[in-house]
Design a protein around this motif. Structure first.
Motif: not given
Ligand code: PMP
Length: 294
Positions: A150-151, A157-162
């Motif tokens: 899924t990721a 990665a910055a996006g995973l920190y959402m």
């Protein structure tokens, strides 16, 4: 003083720019679509701990997101060391970040420039030192670490920190310090910015990092424990097992080794093994003490 108004310098695409002037355009792809990867490192006594390992991970994180950082590992290591000296700091936190720029707008960003910046500042303790001694309290997060299908879960990665920020904010709103995140299968995974270990009958148990970061601190702690003859078991851990664990701690570059006293309904003692590893880690990261010990 707001964080973007500090004194000193930021290394920005090969140049040292004044801290407050290190700006990007609002149409930056990294901002809109999270095409950004970063690192978190700590310097102790003027030396960045495991610097090259971190820089290699930064390169690997970018590769996983499909881009190449146009500075070599050696060049980035040098830039970090130069900036540390320029900032005049001995003990500090180091934050390199690479991202796709603002030359094209849209999901596709094949021609966007890859940028790199490095900031270094004084960040003594991630968790409140007094709380750290008593053990911190964690909530159990609603969000789960995603399935690697899924990721890109191996990339920092910055996006995973959402989901980490959401989980940490939700925990803080309930009076907790941080949150334990389960993985997509419902197993124990990690905290929002640190890996987790448990102690039972003198043995360390830690989840297999198959869908979250295999932290550099995690690997260091495993080595330190084994050096002391403490057995370390990496395995799948179900949340119900926390009932029978005696001690618990988090570890990460920022968090270092931090004992945990509570996770949701489960309680832990701040016992001998977390304290021992807290001290061993503190010694391991100090260049002088490491040499003296050898
Ligand atoms: N997991 C997450 C989500 C993190 O942000 C971090 C900190 N980088 C870690 C684990 C620990 O990694 P490391 O020990 O390499 O700092």
């Amino acid at each position: 003083v707001p964080f973007d108004q500090l004194d000193g310098f930021i290394w920005f695409n090969g140049e040292f720019v004044k801290w407050a002037d290190a700006k990007i355009h609002v149409l930056t792809h990294g901002l809109h679509y999270a095409s950004a990867v970063f690192e978190g490192e700590r310097a102790y006594g003027g030396e960045i701990f495991k610097l090259t390992e971190h820089t290699q991970r930064l390169h690997e994180s970018a590769r996983i997101l499909g881009f190449r950082i146009p500075w070599s590992v050696e060049e980035i290591d040098d830039a970090c060391r130069q900036l540390l000296a320029k900032q005049g700091l001995q003990d500090a936190y180091v934050r390199p970040i690479a991202w796709r720029g603002s030359e094209m707008m849209g999901v596709s960003a094949q021609n966007n420039r890859i940028n790199l910046a490095i900031a270094i500042w004084d960040w003594p303790s991630y968790f409140d030192p007094e709380q750290r001694l008593k053990g911190i309290r964690l909530d159990i997060a609603e969000y789960r670490r995603p399935d690697p299908r899924t990721a890109p879960s191996k990339s920092k990665a910055a996006g995973l920190y959402m989901i980490c920020t959401l989980s940490k904010h939700a925990a803080e709103a309930k009076g907790y310090t941080d949150a334990l995140m389960l993985d997509w299968r419902g197993r124990v995974a990690e905290a929002t910015g640190a890996n987790i270990f448990f102690v039972k009958d003198g043995v360390l148990h830690t989840p297999v990092p198959d869908c979250f970061l295999d932290g550099i601190t995690r690997r260091t702690v495993i080595e330190l424990a084994r050096r002391r003859g403490i057995e370390v078991v990496e395995r799948a851990i179900q949340p119900e097992e926390m009932e029978s664990f005696e001690q618990c701690f988090l570890c990460g570059t920022a968090a270092e080794v931090t004992p945990v006293s509570e996770i949701g309904p489960y309680t832990f003692q701040v016992g001998e093994i977390p304290r021992l590893l807290m001290n061993d880690y503190a010694e391991e990261v100090r260049p002088g003490q490491r040499m003296a010990a050898e």
